[in-house]
Scaffold this motif. Sequence first.
Motif, PDB file in Angstrom:
ATOM      1  N   THR A  71      -7.420 -12.700 -14.998  1.00  0.00           N
ATOM      2  CA  THR A  71      -7.420 -11.510 -14.139  1.00  0.00           C
ATOM      3  C   THR A  71      -7.568 -11.917 -12.683  1.00  0.00           C
ATOM      4  OG1 THR A  71      -9.823 -11.193 -14.339  1.00  0.00           O
ATOM      5  CG2 THR A  71      -8.414 -10.010 -15.919  1.00  0.00           C
ATOM      6  N   ASP A  99      -1.250  -2.220 -11.461  1.00  0.00           N
ATOM      7  CA  ASP A  99      -1.915  -2.375 -12.758  1.00  0.00           C
ATOM      8  C   ASP A  99      -1.860  -3.786 -13.320  1.00  0.00           C
ATOM      9  OD1 ASP A  99      -2.500   0.596 -13.472  1.00  0.00           O
ATOM     10  OD2 ASP A  99      -0.401   0.589 -12.830  1.00  0.00           O
ATOM     11  N   ALA A 146      -3.916  -7.539  -5.346  1.00  0.00           N
ATOM     12  CA  ALA A 146      -4.145  -7.005  -6.692  1.00  0.00           C
ATOM     13  C   ALA A 146      -5.055  -5.785  -6.672  1.00  0.00           C
ATOM     14  CB  ALA A 146      -4.742  -8.092  -7.581  1.00  0.00           C
ATOM     15  N   GLN A 147      -5.881  -5.671  -5.648  1.00  0.00           N
ATOM     16  CA  GLN A 147      -6.825  -4.552  -5.553  1.00  0.00           C
ATOM     17  C   GLN A 147      -6.178  -3.259  -5.082  1.00  0.00           C
ATOM     18  OE1 GLN A 147      -9.761  -6.299  -2.902  1.00  0.00           O
ATOM     19  NE2 GLN A 147     -11.272  -6.362  -4.552  1.00  0.00           N
ATOM     20  N   GLY A 180     -13.097 -13.098  -7.518  1.00  0.00           N
ATOM     21  CA  GLY A 180     -11.934 -12.297  -7.866  1.00  0.00           C
ATOM     22  C   GLY A 180     -10.984 -12.960  -8.826  1.00  0.00           C
ATOM     23  N   ARG A 206       0.824  -1.212   0.000  1.00  0.00           N
ATOM     24  CA  ARG A 206       0.000   0.000   0.000  1.00  0.00           C
ATOM     25  C   ARG A 206       0.858   1.262   0.000  1.00  0.00           C
ATOM     26  NH1 ARG A 206      -4.481  -2.063   4.400  1.00  0.00           N
ATOM     27  NH2 ARG A 206      -6.035  -2.834   2.897  1.00  0.00           N
ATOM     28  N   SER A 213      -8.906  -9.877  -9.336  1.00  0.00           N
ATOM     29  CA  SER A 213      -9.565  -8.625  -8.959  1.00  0.00           C
ATOM     30  C   SER A 213      -9.574  -7.647 -10.132  1.00  0.00           C
ATOM     31  CB  SER A 213      -8.882  -7.995  -7.738  1.00  0.00           C
ATOM     32  OG  SER A 213      -8.959  -8.856  -6.623  1.00  0.00           O
ATOM     33  N   ASN A 214      -9.827  -8.187 -11.318  1.00  0.00           N
ATOM     34  CA  ASN A 214      -9.915  -7.423 -12.575  1.00  0.00           C
ATOM     35  C   ASN A 214      -8.584  -6.838 -13.032  1.00  0.00           C
ATOM     36  OD1 ASN A 214     -12.747  -7.835 -12.929  1.00  0.00           O
ATOM     37  ND2 ASN A 214     -13.122  -6.287 -11.339  1.00  0.00           N
ATOM     38  N   ARG A 215      -7.493  -7.244 -12.428  1.00  0.00           N
ATOM     39  CA  ARG A 215      -6.179  -6.816 -12.897  1.00  0.00           C
ATOM     40  C   ARG A 215      -5.588  -7.909 -13.794  1.00  0.00           C
ATOM     41  NH1 ARG A 215      -7.752  -3.050  -9.847  1.00  0.00           N
ATOM     42  NH2 ARG A 215      -6.368  -1.697  -8.631  1.00  0.00           N
ATOM     43  N   CYS A 266      -5.688 -11.826  -4.348  1.00  0.00           N
ATOM     44  CA  CYS A 266      -6.752 -10.963  -4.872  1.00  0.00           C
ATOM     45  C   CYS A 266      -6.818  -9.644  -4.107  1.00  0.00           C
ATOM     46  CB  CYS A 266      -8.093 -11.690  -4.825  1.00  0.00           C
ATOM     47  SG  CYS A 266      -8.215 -13.041  -6.007  1.00  0.00           S
ATOM     48  N   ALA A 267      -6.573  -9.699  -2.802  1.00  0.00           N
ATOM     49  CA  ALA A 267      -6.554  -8.473  -2.012  1.00  0.00           C
ATOM     50  C   ALA A 267      -5.368  -7.603  -2.401  1.00  0.00           C
ATOM     51  CB  ALA A 267      -6.509  -8.805  -0.523  1.00  0.00           C
ATOM     52  N   GLU A 278      -4.567   0.132  -4.668  1.00  0.00           N
ATOM     53  CA  GLU A 278      -4.538   1.276  -5.578  1.00  0.00           C
ATOM     54  C   GLU A 278      -3.122   1.507  -6.109  1.00  0.00           C
ATOM     55  OE1 GLU A 278      -5.486   6.109  -5.600  1.00  0.00           O
ATOM     56  OE2 GLU A 278      -5.864   4.898  -3.801  1.00  0.00           O
TER      57      GLU A 278
END
Length: 580
Positions: free
Chosen positions: A246, A218, A212-213, A239, A174, A248-250, A209-210, A215
């Motif tokens: 992907t 990419d 990858a989320q 996820g 983070r 978490s959509n990454r 997955c956490a 902020e």
Amino acid sequence: MQIVGHDYVGDRSVGHHGLAGVATLIRAARQEAAEQGAACLLLDNGDLLQGNALGDQLAQMPVTPTHPLVACVNDLRYDGLGLGNHDLDHGLPYLRAVAGAIDMPLISTNLHLTDPGPLRRWAVVSCLLPAVGGHPSSTLQVGLLSVLPGRTAIWNREVLEDAAEIVSPLESLRSAALRLRAEGADLTVLLAHMGIPQKGEIAAEEDICALAQIEGIDAVITGHTHLRFPGADHGPRKGVDTQAGTLSNRPAAMPGFGGSDLAVLDLALERDARGGWRVSQHHSHLRDNSAQTLADPVVLSAARISHIGTRKHLEEVVGHTGTALHNYFALAMPTPIDALTARAQAEVIRIGVAGTADSALPILAATAAHTAGGRGGPEHFLHIPPGAVQRRHIAGLVPYQNAVWALRITGADLRRRLEKAAEVFAPLGSATGPLLDPCRPPFHCDTIYGVTYAIDPHRPRGARITALSWQGGPVEPDQRFLLATNQFRAAGGGGFDRAPIANVALRSPLPLTEALIAALAPSPDHPWSSAHPWHFDATGAQAVHYTSPGALPFLNDIAHLSPDPRGITASGFAQIWIRL
């Protein structure tokens, strides 16, 4: 590590050319990118320094530009390397030396070293974007982050103690992701040396997955669990999109293990409303490094002398066995390889505590079911045929640099360890199912010699050990023993109790390799030579044991389990129904 695609224990090919084959795929992918007017980055996600006997030999060499590993990664012009937990196995001085000799950053964001030397917490690398559609060429700044599993602090306790701290992957990422953006990174790629939890596995703080989320991240490259992504190796889970690739959509990928695949993440970029770059589309796929993939001559040349020298060293005859030693039926029963390893460990400890108060304690020995199938596949077993025993066979018994420790334990401690080991067995139901829980690696099970006990997989986890006894009498909770085990288990590896420092009686400097060679000498009077410390206590129950087809000539070894071979699975395992 797998530079040339050779199994040094079996002295055979692994079915591909390792990094030498991946290098061919890399050069082809770079050529494709150039022809399409696309930029290209090359990254590695760790465990590059360790993994076989060649890695052990290279760790003893001076780290210079001609060091085979250094020469290979420099020639392939990697842009960045992430760190894996096994990269710590040969110690921090070697790791720092390699980091100082390579031409690209070696990164670990959550490894905080007292003396980091050339190792980096993160890096920003430049990538030239070619002119496209009338837009001029520009330079893309790509941030690189890399995290180790938090449990690395347990697995590599001996190396990291007083020299480093493993910080929470979530918290370290983070702050680092935001810092990279502030330093000018347009995009950030996370090299996460950790797997994608399967259905039924507990997602921890470091759930990929956490991560990858977070902020600012990419794209994600994962690893550690030796599986492939995208593809069928992972099932549906929140996820995780195994088709689109992907997390978490990454955009994400996991390229197998040991050079089995090259992961390719194709990212299409566009400007966002603030003028920054974002990923608009992606394609994630793996390119198989098959036996037909040509070996890169530069990589082969760099490793040639060390490869030949390693094979020659491992050809040395160090002993003899009159019977086959194998672990084809590991976890269906104690094996001769378990007994050999236990005798060797016990002897190391007996010598080490001689003349101390601990020498009066009964010695027990714990052996793990490593190299016993699982995700390693049907060839991932040990077999030493009757006759000469070579050093390569011994190398198979000691796959990692793992010192022998002696722990002072009580009967209560012993029972907890045995219950933890018995968790690898799948709960038995009315229908015949697998003997082992597929979500629990075989090496999480220990067999403990010096006591006898029974295992009942009918019973709930934590209450499966019955008839635990020592020298014919029940083991009392306050009874005291000295347990020979390895540093990984002593540090809490595999979910076992972490030994308090006060309970560590010995950290032996004696190499287990030489003790194993000594243990090959016939010792019919040794109580562990033929006795089986445990058996199943589940009368009438039936289960399926998956093993190598090489086990079929040895079914007499498990005659007491009424083996019934039922053919070969699609993945190459022999399936044998057994009665417990």
